[in-house]
Design a protein around this motif. Structure first.
Motif, PDB file in Angstrom:
ATOM      1  N   ALA A  59       0.834  -1.217   0.000  1.00  0.00           N
ATOM      2  CA  ALA A  59       0.000   0.000   0.000  1.00  0.00           C
ATOM      3  C   ALA A  59       0.862   1.258   0.000  1.00  0.00           C
ATOM      4  CB  ALA A  59      -0.921  -0.010   1.222  1.00  0.00           C
ATOM      5  N   LEU A  88      -6.276   1.844  -4.306  1.00  0.00           N
ATOM      6  CA  LEU A  88      -6.567   0.517  -3.727  1.00  0.00           C
ATOM      7  C   LEU A  88      -7.865   0.019  -4.363  1.00  0.00           C
ATOM      8  CD1 LEU A  88      -6.261  -1.764  -1.590  1.00  0.00           C
ATOM      9  CD2 LEU A  88      -7.504  -0.304   0.012  1.00  0.00           C
ATOM     10  N   CYS A 102      -4.634  -0.901   5.078  1.00  0.00           N
ATOM     11  CA  CYS A 102      -3.902  -0.188   4.018  1.00  0.00           C
ATOM     12  C   CYS A 102      -3.815   1.314   4.285  1.00  0.00           C
ATOM     13  CB  CYS A 102      -4.545  -0.444   2.660  1.00  0.00           C
ATOM     14  SG  CYS A 102      -4.350  -2.154   2.123  1.00  0.00           S
TER      15      CYS A 102
END
Length: 923
Positions: A112, A118, A139
DNA sequence: GCAAGGTC
């Protein structure tokens, strides 16, 4: 076209999906795909290039394995004795990544940090959305400014995956909230009731679960309703009262064969009416054919296979447990032979290459030829599969994905399950079986009878689906108006039977219908009941409750709670739906639901005597000191000695009550309580004067005879020093119990149950023979059998030994089980002496012995517990008499005359159908 | 030592 590529972290729910999605997307990217290991050995990382809406992306694709986080109480509340279980309804809970998922978290964090976007590729259901938010939490913890998207896909096929990638949306917090609420409610209810009932019961009774282990009497919102289904059916069987009925049957044999005609009235419970009709028929036995119907009938193949259906069918066809089925299916899936085995979907998407799946199987030595016929248009065997109406939008129905004739590492069960999946799939794409059915209706003396015949014209799918059968029997040819004399005309008796115990397939159906568990967890709940010794499964996969399972359900049922019924779960499900649709908020649902459940919990605790009573019906009381009467471990005040821990209410092994520091033995601060206390419970009331606070007050109950008359047995007291009554009673009564058995409960008043068979639990408060209290089976004055009969030959069911002395000649009678249509399974005794024909039904012995039949078995509401729990044994003895003459048989099933006498000669010893004066009917 | 839900 854009210039710089955005680095995108993609996360799937499981490694297999990450791989499939990466493979599909990378094919279009053109640059191929690189694979590398992540921190977790199972969750690899795939890298490739891909265009999302004209934006060049460098895709990093990895996975989790289901939920990344767990929910549990704060450390302070984790230990069983750390708090009053009622406190678990408010105790702080936290979500965290457990030890075995830390490596996945590290991969996510590391990846991440290097990414800008994402994209969440989790299953498209509520749990998937919840996992998505767990991934987001991890994340964004590593990189806070991620641009977060959700990919919505319903199947792992090219078109769907690309569409999902090009139409990214935002994740739905409401779905995740619904699951959060569910998790929290499950945890709080489960933990509170489990701790409560375990601490209340496990030391209070001798519960021998057959092996050395720490007994946990768990409660869960799924496991208890599942147990409830089993107990409810068991009670239904116990409460069944068999009722005798009569039916007239007719058969006719000609050169073409035999036709069996059934009575259109079905059966009659009234013997007098049945015999009148029967007599009418035998007086004028000529049958006239009044109707002959021919029609075509279809038997359709099953819907495409989903998880529950796979489990049910594997149980039915192979007697495999649902848990084992899932284990084997998982292994077949991991090895690539079948598709994903946890699916609700029973409908193939129109894009599925069904013919391709069939083509894979044409080489198989057993079903290959059938697969070939399916693909041959001239055979006209193909039919598009039906739609079962379920779609989880995540996985296709279970189908074969790779050809095999069996692998060397397969067990028999792998081969069987693979065969089931393949045959089921081939059946789904096949034409239904076709039959020609014939119905012939006849009239005898105004009574209507019917015979059915079936000739199978085309077996079609039945050729491959060997698990289904469709019996066919040919009828002789009949024409309307034709007349004949029946070969047999009989009056048969039958008796209504209780429903069978629930099979595993039945149980799965009940759970499915009531929404208990999910397709992926239903087998776990069933297994849990077996592991907890709440239920047992016999060789026919039928479930019975154990004493323990029945006692627990009975206890809550007697309290008037439906905690063992599926409604609680259904209500929770409805609330979850409301949260996911936004009509209720997570906090609203949590607040109301937990408030109700806490009230229910407190009420159940107040009524715990019901649970104890129910347990006492099945188990002996133990003399072990117990925590049941004391909310052991509940915090009373902060410790003023070490100033680090709290002091909690405890009972020592010898039964003394005290409030001691939880840091014992490091800190030995203690306040001893009077020995005359029978019950003590820490309340939420705080003493207004004592310091350091808070000092929670304790509700005490004293034993009347052990304190002076001017003191009250109920006392809300404080151990902080302000309570003079408590101090006086401690000085007067001393500390520690008067009787070494701890609470002294169960020491008189009630009869202690005795055990008949070592190693089993006693449920015998009453004589097993006559159901009267006060004596045992061996001492029963009304026993008909030999009193010297060894104990081991009779069971808890109050049944007789397998041998009896003959009432006529005194010789030995041997027990047998009837296998005739009317009395199948019914036990009888038959004299072994050659010249003695003595015979008696076992249930008629029981009737005689008790005078009025076995005590009424318990259904809901009728709570008389009797030692003999059989629903059988009531009613008159039944026998059969027959008269044979020249191949023509007229039989009545009524052994003993019920009323009246022979209609023909007036003799009360027989009925008209066996009367010697009767006009013979010749075929 | 407790639930149910994912998944290996």
């Amino acid at each position: 076209m854009s210039g710089r590529a955005i680095r995108v972290l993609n996360v799937a729910e499981k490694p297999s999906v990450a791989k499939s999605v990466a493979e599909i997307l990378s094919r279009r990217g053109g640059g191929g795909m690189r694979v590398r290991d992540g921190r977790s050995r199972y969750n690899r990382v795939f890298e490739f290039e891909y265009m999302i809406r004209n934006q060049r992306c460098f895709m990093v694709m990895t996975s989790v394995t289901g939920h990344l986080m767990e929910l549990d109480f704060d450390e302070r509340y984790k230990k069983w004795h750390s708090c009053d279980p009622a406190a678990l309804y408010q105790a702080p809970v936290r979500k965290f990544v457990p030890q075995d998922k830390l490596d996945i978290r590290r991969t996510l964090e590391e990846e991440a940090r290097k990414c800008e976007w994402l994209v969440l590729w989790l299953d498209c259901d509520r749990e998937g959305e919840n996992i998505a938010y767990e991934v987001i939490e991890v994340c964004t913890g590593a990189k806070s400014n991620l641009n977060i998207y959700r990919a919505h896909f319903s199947a792992l096929i090219e078109r769907e995956i690309h569409e999902a990638a090009q139409n990214l949306v935002r994740p739905n917090k409401l779905f995740a909230d619904a699951v959060d609420a569910r998790q929290e409610i499950d945890l709080r209810i489960g933990a509170s009731f489990t701790r409560f009932q375990t601490m209340l019961l496990k030391d209070a009774f001798i519960i021998d679960l057959g092996e050395e282990r720490n007994i946990v009497l768990s409660y869960g919102p799924c496991q208890f309703p599942t147990l409830g289904f089993i107990v409810e059916r068991y009670w239904e069987i116990q409460a069944h009262e068999p009722e005798e009925f009569w039916t007239v049957n007719c058969s006719h044999t000609s050169e073409e064969g035999t036709a069996s005609f059934t009575w259109l009235r079905g059966h009659l419970f009234d013997y007098a009416s049945a015999i009148v009709i029967y007599e009418m028929c035998t007086e004028e036995p000529t049958a006239t054919v009044i109707n002959v119907k021919n029609h075509e009938k279809f038997k359709y193949p099953p819907h495409p296979l989903n998880t529950i259906e796979l489990q049910k069918r594997a149980s039915r066809y192979y007697r495999m447990s649902s848990e084992h089925t899932m284990k084997v299916a998982e292994e077949l899936y991991q090895a690539g032979f079948i598709s994903y085995p946890r699916t609700e979907t029973d409908n193939f998407s129109p894009n599925t290459d069904l013919a391709g799946i069939v083509r894979d199987q044409v080489e198989h030595p057993v079903w290959g030829p059938y697969a070939q016929r399916l693909l041959d248009p001239d055979a006209r065997l193909w039919r598009n599969p039906s739609n079962g109406g379920h779609d989880d939008k995540a996985h296709p129905p279970i189908h074969p994905t790779k050809f095999s004739t069996g692998q060397s590492n397969w067990t028999q069960d792998h081969a069987k399950l693979y065969e089931l999946v393949v045959r089921h799939f081939l059946a789904c794409v096949s034409q239904p079986a076709v039959g020609a059915e014939t119905t012939v209706e006849i009239d005898i003396a105004g009574e209507l009878f019917q015979a059915n015949g079936r000739a199978i014209i085309a077996k079609n799918y039945l050729d491959v689906y060997r698990f289904d059968s469709w019996g066919g029997s040919l009828l002789p040819t009949y024409t309307v108006g034709q007349q004949f004399i029946p070969t047999s005309l009989t009056l048969d008796s039958g008796v209504t039977r209780p429903p069978p115990l629930l099979s595993e397939a039945d149980l799965l159906s009940c759970m499915d219908k009531a929404g208990i568990g999910t397709d992926a967890t239903m087998h776990d709940h069933i297994k849990k009941l077996l592991d907890r010794c709440y239920a047992t499964k016999d060789a026919n996969t039928r479930f019975s409750p154990t004493n323990l399972g029945e006692a627990l359900v009975m206890g809550y049922d007697d309290m008037g709670y439906e905690l063992w019924k599926p409604y609680l779960r259904s209500m929770m499900e409805a609330d979850m739906r409301a949260v996911s649709m936004g009509t209720k908020t997570k906090s609203q649902v949590l607040e109301i639901c937990l408030q109700q459940m806490k009230a229910c919990f407190l009420d159940a605790r107040t009524n715990k005597a019901k649970l104890l009573d129910a347990m006492q019906l099945f188990f002996q009381r133990s003399n072990r000191p117990q925590g049941g009467d004391v909310n052991q471990g509940a915090v009373v005040r902060p410790c003023g000695a070490c100033c680090e821990s709290d002091m909690a209410l405890k009972r020592t092994p010898n039964g003394s009550l005290m409030v001691g520091c939880m840091s014992y033995p490091l800190c030995r601060n203690v306040v001893w309580l009077p020995g005359s206390i029978s019950e003590a419970s820490v309340t939420n009331n705080i003493c207004p004067t004592c310091t350091p606070g808070p000092v929670f007050m304790i509700q005490f109950k004293f034993r009347r005879l052990e304190i002076p008359p001017n003191y009250d047995v109920d006392h809300l007291g404080c151990i902080g020093g302000c309570d003079t009554i408590l101090r006086e009673l401690t000085e007067m009564c001393g500390r520690g119990p008067k009787n070494s058995a701890g609470t002294g409960r169960g020491q008189g008043g009630r009869e202690t149950p005795r055990s008949t068979t070592s190693g089993t639990h006693s449920r015998l408060l009453f004589c097993t023979n006559c159901n009267q209290p006060g004596h045992s089976f061996d001492d029963c004055p009304s026993r008909f059998v030999n009193p010297r009969m060894p104990q081991s030959t009779h069971s808890n069911n109050g049944r007789y030994s397998d041998q009896l002395p003959c009432r006529q000649c005194g010789g030995p009678c041997v027990q047998r089980t009837a296998n005739t249509e009317n009395n199948r399974g019914r036990k009888f005794y038959k004299c072994q002496s050659e010249n003695c024909g003595f015979f008696i039904w076992e249930d008629s012995i029981l009737d005689n012995a008790t005078g009025q039949g076995v005590g009424r078995a318990r259904g809901r509401g009728a709570r008389t517990v009797t030692a003999s729990r059989s629903g059988r044994g009531r009613g008159r003895a039944r026998g059969q008499r027959s008269a044979n003459s020249d191949g023509v048989t007229f039989v009545t099933a009524t052994g003993e005359p019920v009323s009246g006498r022979c209609f023909i000669c007036g003799d009360p010893s027989h009925f008209a159908n066996t009367c010697p004066e009767r006009v013979r009917v010749d075929a």
